[in-house]
Write an enzyme that holds these catalytic residues in place. Structure first.
Site, PDB file in Angstrom:
ATOM      1  N   THR A   1      -4.472  -8.073   2.455  1.00  0.00           N
ATOM      2  CA  THR A   1      -3.620  -7.146   1.711  1.00  0.00           C
ATOM      3  C   THR A   1      -2.499  -7.877   0.984  1.00  0.00           C
ATOM      4  O   THR A   1      -2.242  -7.633  -0.200  1.00  0.00           O
ATOM      5  CB  THR A   1      -3.034  -6.091   2.670  1.00  0.00           C
TER       6      THR A   1
ATOM      7  N   ASP B   1       0.852  -1.193   0.000  1.00  0.00           N
ATOM      8  CA  ASP B   1       0.000   0.000   0.000  1.00  0.00           C
ATOM      9  C   ASP B   1       0.887   1.242   0.000  1.00  0.00           C
ATOM     10  O   ASP B   1       2.087   1.170   0.267  1.00  0.00           O
ATOM     11  CB  ASP B   1      -0.967   0.012   1.186  1.00  0.00           C
TER      12      ASP B   1
ATOM     13  N   LYS C   1      -4.161   0.504  -2.694  1.00  0.00           N
ATOM     14  CA  LYS C   1      -5.016  -0.078  -1.662  1.00  0.00           C
ATOM     15  C   LYS C   1      -5.859   1.012  -1.018  1.00  0.00           C
ATOM     16  O   LYS C   1      -5.355   2.072  -0.660  1.00  0.00           O
ATOM     17  CB  LYS C   1      -4.176  -0.769  -0.579  1.00  0.00           C
TER      18      LYS C   1
END
Length: 331
Positions: free
Chosen positions: A240, A178, A207
């Site tokens: 993630t 991210d 993200k």
């Protein structure tokens, strides 16, 4: 009476194994203490040795497990530090491999709490002289929240030392899963490139998160024909990392390896980390990986010890030394 320059090391019950490893690396014994629970859930913890005038270190990792929540562990640590200060310890340093509530370091919605600051105030209230932790979510927020002394360790060198010989001549790319982790990933990339003696580019995964739902699929940077190394501070559900691994694989990465200091492995982590594109998951022992029960995922898991790093930091702090070179050279 013991001199103020003599040190003593405690490890609370839930972190005894990690604490014993720190003690072994420091060549000092773990000091005895009592932890007593009461029927209504209250408890007391006290040292069983004289701490007057001593330089005291207490090891406790503040993650929730099947026996105690993060709140329980935080409360026990705070009360024990208070007891040590009341018993006239000259200085008390909390060695906290995993610092709870460090992820909530700013207001992201109206009337949000800033729990990092509240936890800092609790440590200060019981007289903590110094807090030592490793790879918090936001270093600046951690340092700004505390008014007592803070030290921040990094596992970057440990990860690079593990990874470099396993890469050999394969080209690599370091990927931040991210935008918020770009600075961390770039520091990792720099250390890896210097260790390998060749460039390692940086890539960033898009993200966004709202109400717990993660979205975003764009990947900025070239990963084709390279080993993609995902770098993060912690793994919670693994969503993630699984998304980033799949994106890297789809864009031509030859292999995907994830590296994160803290492996919480909550929620659907067993299912998420089974993502076929994710070849290996490398974490440290700041948090026990008891939640990972899926055999296929356990086979991917590698755990690196950070107790020697905490031991080296404690020894240097006791002797009035600097921790700066520990970030690059290791213990």
């Amino acid at each position: 009476m013991a001199a103020a320059d003599e040190m003593i090391l405690f490890a609370l019950a839930a972190t005894q194994e990690f604490g014993a490893t720190v003690a072994h690396a420091m060549d000092v014994p773990l000091a005895p203490h009592e932890e007593r629970g009461f029927e209504d859930g209250e408890h007391k913890t006290r040292p069983l040795v004289n701490v007057r005038g001593r330089d005291v270190f207490v090891v406790h990792s503040l993650y929730g497990d099947v026996g105690e929540s993060a709140n329980d562990k935080l409360c026990r640590l705070l009360f024990f530090i208070g007891a040590l200060k009341d018993a006239a310890a000259a200085k008390v340093t909390a060695l906290v491999p995993y610092l709870c509530y460090a992820r909530k370091d700013r207001k992201t919605k109206p009337r949000d709490p800033v729990t990092t600051r509240y936890v800092a105030a609790l440590f200060e209230a019981v007289g903590t002289d110094r807090v030592v932790t490793i790879d918090v979510h936001n270093v600046a927020a951690y340092q700004n929240a505390f008014r007592c002394g803070t030290e921040h360790l990094e596992a970057r060198r440990l990860f690079v030392d593990y990874l470099a010989p396993r890469l050999g001549d394969e080209p690599a790319v370091v990927v931040s899963p991210d935008v918020g982790g770009v600075k961390r990933a770039d520091a990792f990339r720099d250390t890896l490139a210097r260790t390998l003696g060749r460039e390692a580019p940086l890539a960033v995964m898009e993200k966004s998160r709202s109400a717990g739902v993660v979205s975003g699929a764009a990947l900025v940077g070239d990963v084709a024909g390279r080993v993609a190394i995902l770098v993060d501070d912690l793994i919670a559900t693994g969503t993630t990392l699984a998304r980033a691994a799949a994106a890297c694989h789809a864009r031509g990465a030859t292999r995907v390896i994830a590296m994160a200091t803290h492996g919480l492995f909550t929620g659907d982590a067993n299912a998420r980390l089974a993502e076929p594109a994710l070849e290996q998951v490398v974490v440290t022992d700041t948090v026990s990986s008891f939640r990972l029960t899926e055999p296929a995922v356990r086979e991917k898991l590698v755990t690196l010890p950070v107790a020697p790093l905490f031991a080296a930091a404690a020894r240097r702090l006791h002797e009035g030394g600097s921790l700066v070179d520990l970030l690059e050279s290791g213990p």
